[in-house]
Every structure is written in structure tokens, then in C-alpha cells.
Design a protein around this motif. Structure first.
Motif, PDB file in Angstrom:
ATOM      1  N   ALA A  13      31.891  48.445  39.705  1.00  0.00           N
ATOM      2  CA  ALA A  13      31.040  49.304  40.066  1.00  0.00           C
ATOM      3  C   ALA A  13      30.967  49.768  41.309  1.00  0.00           C
ATOM      4  N   ILE A  14      31.520  49.018  42.334  1.00  0.00           N
ATOM      5  CA  ILE A  14      31.543  49.325  43.973  1.00  0.00           C
ATOM      6  C   ILE A  14      32.561  50.350  43.824  1.00  0.00           C
ATOM      7  N   ALA A  15      33.583  50.320  42.899  1.00  0.00           N
ATOM      8  CA  ALA A  15      34.745  51.362  43.336  1.00  0.00           C
ATOM      9  C   ALA A  15      34.082  52.591  42.537  1.00  0.00           C
ATOM     10  N   LEU A  16      33.407  52.552  41.440  1.00  0.00           N
ATOM     11  CA  LEU A  16      33.099  53.632  40.748  1.00  0.00           C
ATOM     12  C   LEU A  16      31.980  54.476  41.713  1.00  0.00           C
ATOM     13  N   ALA A  17      31.128  53.843  42.340  1.00  0.00           N
ATOM     14  CA  ALA A  17      29.990  54.226  43.260  1.00  0.00           C
ATOM     15  C   ALA A  17      30.507  55.144  44.169  1.00  0.00           C
ATOM     16  N   THR A  18      31.647  55.194  44.622  1.00  0.00           N
ATOM     17  CA  THR A  18      32.267  56.044  45.442  1.00  0.00           C
ATOM     18  C   THR A  18      32.663  57.516  44.774  1.00  0.00           C
ATOM     19  N   ARG A  19      32.291  57.678  43.546  1.00  0.00           N
ATOM     20  CA  ARG A  19      32.554  58.811  42.792  1.00  0.00           C
ATOM     21  C   ARG A  19      33.963  59.333  42.925  1.00  0.00           C
ATOM     22  N   PRO A  20      34.855  58.359  42.453  1.00  0.00           N
ATOM     23  CA  PRO A  20      36.134  58.645  42.689  1.00  0.00           C
ATOM     24  C   PRO A  20      36.787  59.804  41.512  1.00  0.00           C
ATOM     25  N   SER A  21      37.555  60.479  41.803  1.00  0.00           N
ATOM     26  CA  SER A  21      38.243  60.990  40.431  1.00  0.00           C
ATOM     27  C   SER A  21      39.366  60.437  40.020  1.00  0.00           C
ATOM     28  N   PHE A  22      40.081  59.250  40.809  1.00  0.00           N
ATOM     29  CA  PHE A  22      41.093  58.615  40.203  1.00  0.00           C
ATOM     30  C   PHE A  22      40.943  57.273  40.785  1.00  0.00           C
ATOM     31  N   LEU A  23      41.108  56.210  39.673  1.00  0.00           N
ATOM     32  CA  LEU A  23      40.803  54.775  40.041  1.00  0.00           C
ATOM     33  C   LEU A  23      41.963  53.957  40.077  1.00  0.00           C
ATOM     34  N   LEU A  24      42.136  53.068  40.906  1.00  0.00           N
ATOM     35  CA  LEU A  24      43.292  52.137  40.872  1.00  0.00           C
ATOM     36  C   LEU A  24      42.694  50.657  40.437  1.00  0.00           C
ATOM     37  N   LEU A  25      42.870  50.271  39.382  1.00  0.00           N
ATOM     38  CA  LEU A  25      42.249  48.882  38.965  1.00  0.00           C
ATOM     39  C   LEU A  25      43.393  47.918  38.944  1.00  0.00           C
ATOM     40  N   ASP A  26      43.242  46.833  39.688  1.00  0.00           N
ATOM     41  CA  ASP A  26      44.106  45.806  39.604  1.00  0.00           C
ATOM     42  C   ASP A  26      43.197  44.643  38.915  1.00  0.00           C
ATOM     43  N   GLU A  27      43.828  44.578  37.702  1.00  0.00           N
ATOM     44  CA  GLU A  27      43.597  43.463  36.739  1.00  0.00           C
ATOM     45  C   GLU A  27      41.899  43.303  36.478  1.00  0.00           C
ATOM     46  N   PRO A  28      41.335  44.507  36.139  1.00  0.00           N
ATOM     47  CA  PRO A  28      39.862  44.394  36.130  1.00  0.00           C
ATOM     48  C   PRO A  28      39.249  43.221  35.188  1.00  0.00           C
ATOM     49  N   MET A  29      40.056  42.925  34.366  1.00  0.00           N
ATOM     50  CA  MET A  29      39.615  41.885  33.202  1.00  0.00           C
ATOM     51  C   MET A  29      39.837  40.508  33.581  1.00  0.00           C
ATOM     52  N   ALA A  30      40.367  40.224  34.792  1.00  0.00           N
ATOM     53  CA  ALA A  30      40.937  38.794  35.107  1.00  0.00           C
ATOM     54  C   ALA A  30      39.708  37.895  34.976  1.00  0.00           C
ATOM     55  N   GLY A  31      39.906  37.051  34.203  1.00  0.00           N
ATOM     56  CA  GLY A  31      39.011  35.718  34.093  1.00  0.00           C
ATOM     57  C   GLY A  31      37.882  36.084  33.293  1.00  0.00           C
ATOM     58  N   MET A  32      37.580  37.319  32.601  1.00  0.00           N
ATOM     59  CA  MET A  32      36.867  37.247  31.570  1.00  0.00           C
ATOM     60  C   MET A  32      36.605  36.901  30.547  1.00  0.00           C
ATOM     61  N   GLY A  33      35.538  36.714  29.683  1.00  0.00           N
ATOM     62  CA  GLY A  33      35.690  36.266  28.373  1.00  0.00           C
ATOM     63  C   GLY A  33      35.751  37.352  27.449  1.00  0.00           C
ATOM     64  N   PRO A  34      35.968  36.825  26.174  1.00  0.00           N
ATOM     65  CA  PRO A  34      36.288  38.035  25.066  1.00  0.00           C
ATOM     66  C   PRO A  34      35.589  38.972  24.876  1.00  0.00           C
TER      67      PRO A  34
END
Ligand SMILES: Nc1ncnc2c1ncn2[C@@H]1O[C@H](COP(=O)(O)OP(=O)(O)O)[C@@H](O)[C@H]1O
Ligand SMILES: [Mg+2]
Lengths: 254, 317
Positions: free
Chosen positions: A164-185
Motif C-alpha cells: 500500500a505504501i508503494a501504491l500510495a505514491t501513485r506510480p505508473s510502474f511498480l518494482l515488487l520484491d517478493e510481495p508474497m514472502a511469508g504470506m498464508g495461502p
């Protein structure tokens, strides 16, 4: 290939980076388009995070160029890149732990509105900050956690906030570094859906360990091994690629 | 949050009312000496409040903050020495010089973090200290007397009048508290606090943090320079001792004692610190033996300082 690069939003050309004797990126070239998800996969230590650090400006490549929307951004600071619409998230959760969830998103909203040399009006009474921040929290499913201190969130929620923090800058392009790390199914599935929705409006470079997620989402995949792109292509091509199986997919039994 | 009446706020109100009433209370209690004691405390409180802006909210532990006390003070004394007593010259010089020095020092030390930051601020402040020690013309170690307090050119506002002097200090303290409170809550304050919590992430959302930290450093320097201006006027005297590194250390202690990330903590810290050392030193000449351990205990067991013990929540009190 040249056609690819011309249409691409984010282009890395021949990036090299070494840490002492260790070569973490070797002649790395990737081009990613808006409206697509370009996944980067590879075993631990392959140099995926190093790559994201270079693209986002936190590490200078030893050589090579980075272009964003046609402009050379190789020498731009991290903050300046965000100003142009290139935002990132972190593999290791990097939120403001002492801040409330709402404050965590108010800051990037504030950042995209211009400079913050405003000394007198309380930021948290300012509807031009609070409204977009609240709307975004609703969007990522943290609406009812707005007043919670970020450090008290469950791990999965912190990962949502990270995004959400990254999205809040209203980017046109996102670099996501393992967004699912450690999440449940369950959280995982929700995030896959969410990223799929984001794709229509954002370009995305997605570093991810979860190969189910990658094959569900990616339009193109680059495989990194020891800092080198050993394969790049559509998900089907990557699935079939023998070198990839040996170097990576076999290793993780998929 | 719904309880606006907390012990911390009660203490805040009490201290402020006490400060306001001292010029009347002290003579009534036949202790006129307390007027100057409280004037001194309030000046230290201003300096501690200024340090707390960068230390408590920006994570910048400056071990050289007393340098600005000296700069503000020497601006008054040296100009006075050359027969320039107008406050309209002295005050802008004190503020301007503090700002310029803070800007230069900030550019140097804000590239570092943690212990390096502490050591560099100390080293830079020591340079100013040795400059004053070596200035023979201006008294070196012996310091410099100030014949006339800063002259505002009107008999309605004359610092030579001790009541005016006292309430000027009180007003500046209130002003600094107000300014700090607004800054901390503002957009600028958001950036400052966020960068102290996680600087990398602030940059990653598009804010070039260095310039914000630098501006905060300059604001704190100017505020402390103002305290130096007042101190020189109150004491009619400056000396290198004003910016001895002990003074910088005491400022840090006051801030920690009162509560680092609370608005009013540094004021309470200054009051407790100076009153205790005053009282203890009249009881026993070995007062340091009691005072030192006391400070250590507070730092160890009351992480939020006195205001923390009183249930103060960061920012709001
Ligand atoms: N700052 C650094 N200093 C030295 N070595 C580093 C640094 N950052 C990463 N590395 C090394 O570079 C290699 C790539 O790391 P990284 O980019 O984090 O891999 P990945 O994200 O693919 O797991 C690893 O061997 C890692 O130990
Ligand atoms: Mg990584």
C-alpha cells in the motif's frame, strides 16, 4: 527485440554490479512494458534484490544504463525516480513501525503532492491527505486497521501495508520484491488477484519466489542465476526451457 | 485519547503556571533568588526543547548543541564590546550566525548516522569552543562581561527591567513550544519523524530526506541560538564554558530525563535536572554521587522519562 525496447516502459541495459569479488549482476538486460507483469525468478542469492535496488536507485550499477519512459534515469536518486512514477516495495518489510497504518500511507500521499516544506498545518487534519490515504487502505483491505500501529499488525497485514505504501505514491510502474514472502495461502490468493487487477494500470516488475503466482500472473519471465539472465521469455517458453529446469525449477522440485 | 486530562498534562500546566507566577511568588515567599533560578531554568528549557526537535523527532543525537548557546551569547557580547547594543542588530546576528553555522555543520554531520553523528557533532562544537578560548581580545577563558543588555530602543520593552527580562524568556519558551508542536504535527514533521523511523523507506516514497533533516537541524540551531541570546542578556556575561561539551551532555540528559519524544518533556527535564542539582548541592557536597545514579536509573527504568512515567503519549503532550 529493438521493437520491444522501444515500446518498453522500463529498460535495463547491460547492468553490472559486484560486491568485492562477488558478481551479483552480469550484463543484465531486461525490458518491461506497461500493462504487463514482467517476473524475475531465480534461486536465493541470484541477485534479484540487487537488481531491484539498482532499478530503484538504492544501488549504483558499476556499468550499464537504466531508462524509464524514454529517459535515462541511471543517475537519478531514489526519490527522484519515485517522482517520475517508478515505485518499489521491499522484500524485508519496511514500514514505519511506530506510525499508525493511516500515517504510513499519508506520507507517500503527501510526497506525491509535492514538497513537504509545510511547517504549520497539522498533516493529520488535512482532508487532501486523509481521503486518498483512507481510500487506498480500503482498496488493499486495510480499511479497518487505519488506526492500528503498524508494528502491531500481523505479518500478512504488514505485507499488505508494504504494498500500500508503494501504491500510495501513485506510480505508473511498480518494482515488487517478493510481495508474497511469508504470506498464508489465502492471503496469497487474494494478493494474486489484486496484482492481476493492478496490472491494467501499472507496469510491474515482479520478483517472486512463489512460482504458482508467477505463472498465474506473468506475461514475461526472466530467470536469474548467479547474477546472469539465463533465460527470458513467455511463461510457456520458460516452462519448457531445459536450462531453466536444471538451474532453477528442478532445484525447487517444480 | 478521549481523556484530555492526563497526569502529564497536569504537570505541564503546573510547570507553566509556576513559571508564570515566580516573579510574584518568590518575593512573597521571601526567596527572591528563585526568580533568577527559574529564568535560568527556562533558558535551558528552550535549549532542550530545540535539541528535542532533532533528537526526539528526527533521531539526530547532537552532542554539540551547546555550541549554539555560545554563538547566540557571543553575538550579544562581542557586538556589545564594540558598542553595538541595539537588539535590532544583535538579534538578527545571533539568529543568522546560528543558522549559518548549523547549516554548515549539518551538511557535514548529516551524512553520518549513529555514533559517528554523535562524535562529529561533538568535534564540530569543540571547534567553536576552542575558537572562543583562543579569542584573547574577547576574554579567552575568562569570558566577556556585557555592560548593557540588548537594547530594543523603546522604554516599553526594556530588558534592563528584570520583570521584562523574565517574561521575555517565558514568552520565548512558549513560542518555541508552539513552533515545535506545529512543526512536529505538520507535513514537515511527518517527514522528519518518518525519516528517524526508517529513512530508506521515506526516500523510497519519493522524499529526498537529507534536505528536510538539514532544515530541522538549522531550526533547532536557531532556537538554541535564541536561548544563548537570552542567556547572555540574563547573566550579562558569556564565557567558553557556555559551550563546553558538558553543557551539550547536560542538554541531552535533560531531554532524556523529561521524555525524549514528548513535546513538554524537555521542559520538565530542565526543571527536574536543575532543581535537583540545586537542592542536592545545598544538602551535600557529594551530590554528584546521588545525582549520577539517579539519572542512570531514570534512563534505564523510565524509557519515556518523567513524562513517560506520567503516561504521556508521544507528540501529544
Ligand atoms: N550489500 C552487499 N554487500 C555484499 N554482498 C551483497 C550485498 N547485497 C547482496 N550481496 C550478495 O549478492 C548476492 C545477491 O544477493 P541478492 O540480490 O539479495 O539475491 P536475491 O534477492 O536473489 O536472493 C548474494 O550472494 C548476496 O550475498
Ligand atoms: Mg532478495
Amino acid at each position: 527485440m529493438t521493437e520491444d525496447i522501444r515500446n518498453a516502459d522500463l529498460v535495463a541495459q547491460g547492468l553490472n554490479k559486484s560486491f568485492g569479488g562477488l558478481q551479483a549482476a552480469t550484463d543484465l538486460s531486461v525490458s518491461a512494458r506497461r500493462g504487463e507483469i514482467h517476473a524475475v525468478i531465480g534461486p536465493n542469492g541470484a541477485g534479484k534484490t540487487t537488481f531491484v535496488h539498482m532499478l530503484s536507485g538504492f544501488l549504483r550499477p558499476d556499468s550499464g544504463k537504466i531508462k524509464f519512459q524514454g529517459h535515462d534515469i541511471t543517475d537519478l536518486s531514489p526519490a527522484a525516480r519515485v517522482g517520475r512514477g517508478l515505485a518499489r516495495s521491499f522484500q524485508i518489510t519496511s514500514v514505519f513501525r511506530e506510525f499508525t497504518v493511516l500515517e504510513n500511507v499519508v506520507l507517500p500521499v503527501q510526497s506525491r503532492q509535492g514538497h513537504s516544506f509545510r511547517f504549520w498545518r497539522p498533516a493529520l487534519n488535512d482532508p487532501t491527505l486523509l481521503e486518498p490515504a483512507r481510500a487506498l487502505l480500503e482498496e488493499v483491505g486495510l480499511g479497518d486497521r487505519a488506526e492500528t500501529v503498524a508494528g502491531h499488525l500481523a505479518h500478512g497485514e504488514q505485507r499488505q501495508l508494504e504494498l500500500a505504501i508503494a501504491l500510495a505514491t501513485r506510480p505508473s510502474f511498480l518494482l515488487l520484491d517478493e510481495p508474497m514472502a511469508g504470506m498464508g495461502p489465502d492471503e496469497n490468493r487474494a494478493l494474486i488477484d489484486f496484482l492481476g487487477e493492478l496490472k491494467t494500470e501499472h507496469g510491474m516488475l515482479l520478483v517472486e519466489h512463489d512460482l504458482d503466482a508467477v505463472f498465474a500472473l506473468a506475461d514475461r519471465i526472466t530467470v536469474l542465476v548467479y547474477g546472469r539472465a539465463v533465460a527470458s521469455g513467455s511463461p510457456d517458453e520458460i516452462r519448457k526451457d531445459a536450462q531453466v529446469r536444471n538451474a532453477y525449477l528442478g532445484e525447487t522440485q517444480i | 485519547m478521549t481523556h484530555w486530562w492526563t497526569p502529564a498534562r497536569a504537570v505541564t500546566a503546573l510547570v507553566l503556571v509556576l513559571c508564570a507566577a515566580v516573579p510574584y511568588l518568590a518575593p512573597a515567599l521571601d526567596e527572591p533568588f528563585y526568580v533568577i533560578v527559574f529564568a535560568r531554568i527556562m533558558i535551558w528549557a528552550i535549549a532542550a526543547v530545540s535539541l528535542n526537535l532533532i533528537m526526539g523527532y528526527g533521531g539526530m543525537i547532537s552532542f554539540g548543541h551547546a555550541a549554539y548557546l555560545g554563538i547566540g551569547g557571543y553575538a550579544v557580547a562581542i557586538l556589545g564590546f564594540h558598542d553595538i547594543t541595539s537588539a535590532w542588530v544583535q538579534l538578527p546576528v545571533a539568529i543568522g550566525l546560528s543558522a549559518v553555522v548549523a547549516l554548515v555543520f549539518g551538511v557535514i554531520c548529516l551524512r553520518t548516522r549513529g555514533i559517528y553523528f554523535i562524535m562529529i557533532t561533538l568535534a564540530l562544537a569543540q571547534m567553536v569552543y576552542f575558537l572562543s578560548v583562543s579569542a584573547e581580545r574577547y576574554g579567552s577563558d575568562d569570558g566577556l562581561n556585557i555592560l548593557w543588555r540588548s537594547d530594543f530602543g523603546t522604554r516599553f520593552f526594556d530588558l534592563e527591567d528584570s520583570v521584562v527580562m523574565y517574561y521575555t524568556i517565558f514568552a520565548v519558551l512558549l513560542g518555541c513550544l508552539l513552533v515545535k508542536w506545529r512543526i512536529v504535527m505538520s507535513r514537515f514533521g511527518m517527514v522528519l519523524r518518518a525519516s528517524s523511523s526508517n529513512d530508506t523507506r521515506v526516500q523510497a516514497v519519493g522524499v529526498p530526506t537529507f534536505r528536510y533533516r538539514l532544515v530541522a537541524f538549522v531550526i533547532a540551531g536557531v532556537m538554541c541560538g535564541l536561548a544563548g541570546f537570552l542567556q547572555a542578556n540574563l547573566e550579562r556575561f558569556v564565557s567558553p564554558d557556555m559551550m563546553n561539551w558538558h553543557r551539550s551532555g547536560e542538554l541531552i540528559l535533560m531531554t532524556v530525563l523529561g521524555g525524549t519524544s514528548t513535546l513538554f518533556g524537555p521542559v520538565v527535564g530542565a526543571v527536574v535536572f536543575l532543581m535537583l542539582s540545586e537542592i542536592l548541592s545545598t544538602i551535600t557536597i557529594h551530590w554528584h554521587l546521588v545525582f549520577g545514579p539517579f539519572l542512570v536509573l531514570v534512563v534505564l527504568f523510565a524509557r519515556g522519562g518523567v513524562m513517560g512515567l506520567l503516561g504521556s503519549r508521544a507528540r501529544h503532550d
